[in-house]
Design a protein around this motif. Structure first.
Motif, PDB file in Angstrom:
ATOM      1  N   GLN A  61       0.843  -1.193   0.000  1.00 19.37           N
ATOM      2  CA  GLN A  61       0.000   0.000   0.000  1.00 19.37           C
ATOM      3  C   GLN A  61       0.878   1.241   0.000  1.00 19.37           C
ATOM      4  OE1 GLN A  61      -2.617  -1.189   3.373  1.00 19.37           O
ATOM      5  NE2 GLN A  61      -4.245  -0.633   1.950  1.00 19.37           N
ATOM      6  N   GLU A  86      -1.197   6.682   0.856  1.00 21.59           N
ATOM      7  CA  GLU A  86      -2.632   6.980   0.945  1.00 21.59           C
ATOM      8  C   GLU A  86      -3.466   5.714   1.093  1.00 21.59           C
ATOM      9  OE1 GLU A  86      -3.595   9.321  -2.471  1.00 21.59           O
ATOM     10  OE2 GLU A  86      -2.279  10.968  -1.865  1.00 21.59           O
ATOM     11  N   HIS A 120      -3.607   3.136  -0.881  1.00 17.75           N
ATOM     12  CA  HIS A 120      -4.053   2.558  -2.143  1.00 17.75           C
ATOM     13  C   HIS A 120      -3.158   1.360  -2.447  1.00 17.75           C
ATOM     14  CE1 HIS A 120      -6.756   5.851  -3.204  1.00 17.75           C
ATOM     15  NE2 HIS A 120      -5.809   6.672  -2.768  1.00 17.75           N
ATOM     16  N   HIS A 126      -0.362   1.117  -9.612  1.00 19.40           N
ATOM     17  CA  HIS A 126      -1.561   1.157  -8.786  1.00 19.40           C
ATOM     18  C   HIS A 126      -2.630   0.231  -9.358  1.00 19.40           C
ATOM     19  CE1 HIS A 126       0.086   4.833  -6.936  1.00 19.40           C
ATOM     20  NE2 HIS A 126      -0.652   4.431  -5.906  1.00 19.40           N
ATOM     21  N   ARG A 169      -6.150   0.190  -8.165  1.00 15.37           N
ATOM     22  CA  ARG A 169      -7.245   0.697  -7.332  1.00 15.37           C
ATOM     23  C   ARG A 169      -8.595   0.107  -7.733  1.00 15.37           C
ATOM     24  NH1 ARG A 169      -4.300   5.439  -8.716  1.00 15.37           N
ATOM     25  NH2 ARG A 169      -3.277   6.363  -6.907  1.00 15.37           N
ATOM     26  N   HIS A 170      -9.438  -0.060  -6.728  1.00 16.75           N
ATOM     27  CA  HIS A 170     -10.853  -0.341  -6.973  1.00 16.75           C
ATOM     28  C   HIS A 170     -11.552   0.992  -6.730  1.00 16.75           C
ATOM     29  CE1 HIS A 170     -14.696  -2.267  -7.187  1.00 16.75           C
ATOM     30  NE2 HIS A 170     -14.988  -1.997  -5.929  1.00 16.75           N
ATOM     31  N   ASP A 171     -11.920   1.658  -7.807  1.00 17.92           N
ATOM     32  CA  ASP A 171     -12.466   3.019  -7.738  1.00 17.92           C
ATOM     33  C   ASP A 171     -13.663   3.128  -8.687  1.00 17.92           C
ATOM     34  OD1 ASP A 171     -12.676   5.715  -7.089  1.00 17.92           O
ATOM     35  OD2 ASP A 171     -11.161   6.328  -8.543  1.00 17.92           O
ATOM     36  N   PRO A 172     -14.780   2.450  -8.318  1.00 18.52           N
ATOM     37  CA  PRO A 172     -15.953   2.489  -9.211  1.00 18.52           C
ATOM     38  C   PRO A 172     -16.441   3.914  -9.421  1.00 18.52           C
ATOM     39  CG  PRO A 172     -16.271   0.949  -7.389  1.00 18.52           C
ATOM     40  CD  PRO A 172     -14.999   1.690  -7.115  1.00 18.52           C
ATOM     41  N   TRP A 214     -14.947   4.044 -12.413  1.00 19.64           N
ATOM     42  CA  TRP A 214     -13.827   4.130 -13.354  1.00 19.64           C
ATOM     43  C   TRP A 214     -13.013   2.848 -13.416  1.00 19.64           C
ATOM     44  CZ3 TRP A 214     -15.132   8.122 -10.038  1.00 19.64           C
ATOM     45  CH2 TRP A 214     -15.732   9.220 -10.667  1.00 19.64           C
ATOM     46  N   GLN A 215     -12.703   2.292 -12.281  1.00 22.20           N
ATOM     47  CA  GLN A 215     -11.892   1.078 -12.246  1.00 22.20           C
ATOM     48  C   GLN A 215     -12.605   0.042 -11.394  1.00 22.20           C
ATOM     49  OE1 GLN A 215      -8.179   2.514 -10.711  1.00 22.20           O
ATOM     50  NE2 GLN A 215      -7.577   3.441 -12.643  1.00 22.20           N
ATOM     51  N   GLN A 216     -12.886  -1.096 -11.977  1.00 25.12           N
ATOM     52  CA  GLN A 216     -13.587  -2.177 -11.296  1.00 25.12           C
ATOM     53  C   GLN A 216     -12.592  -3.277 -10.928  1.00 25.12           C
ATOM     54  OE1 GLN A 216     -16.910  -2.182 -10.504  1.00 25.12           O
ATOM     55  NE2 GLN A 216     -17.024  -0.111 -11.324  1.00 25.12           N
TER      56      GLN A 216
END
Length: 67
Positions: free
Chosen positions: A10, A13, A15, A27, A29-32, A34-36
């Motif tokens: 990690q 932050e 992430h 990175h 990231r899981h950032d729905p 945009w990124q799943q």
């Protein structure tokens, strides 16, 4: 250039970052929406992705290994 994931850590932050065989970090990231990448949220999910390949843009650009 496809490079295999050899581990995760990690960042400052909290992430998730994949460590690749080439020595670069990326990175994941899981950032729905945009990124799943829900798999990154669990230890089991991350372990299942070891050996999975990602395109390393840093290799394509000829950048030095990350530290």
């Amino acid at each position: 250039m496809d490079k295999a994931i050899v581990g995760f850590h990690q960042d400052e932050e909290q992430h998730w970052v994949a460590r690749l065989t080439c020595g670069h970090f990326q990175h994941v990231r899981h950032d729905p929406p945009w990124q799943q990448r829900p798999w990154v949220m669990t230890v089991q999910g991350r372990q299942q992705k070891l050996g999975f390949t990602l395109i390393c843009q840093k290799c394509i650009r000829g950048e030095e290994k990350d530290r």
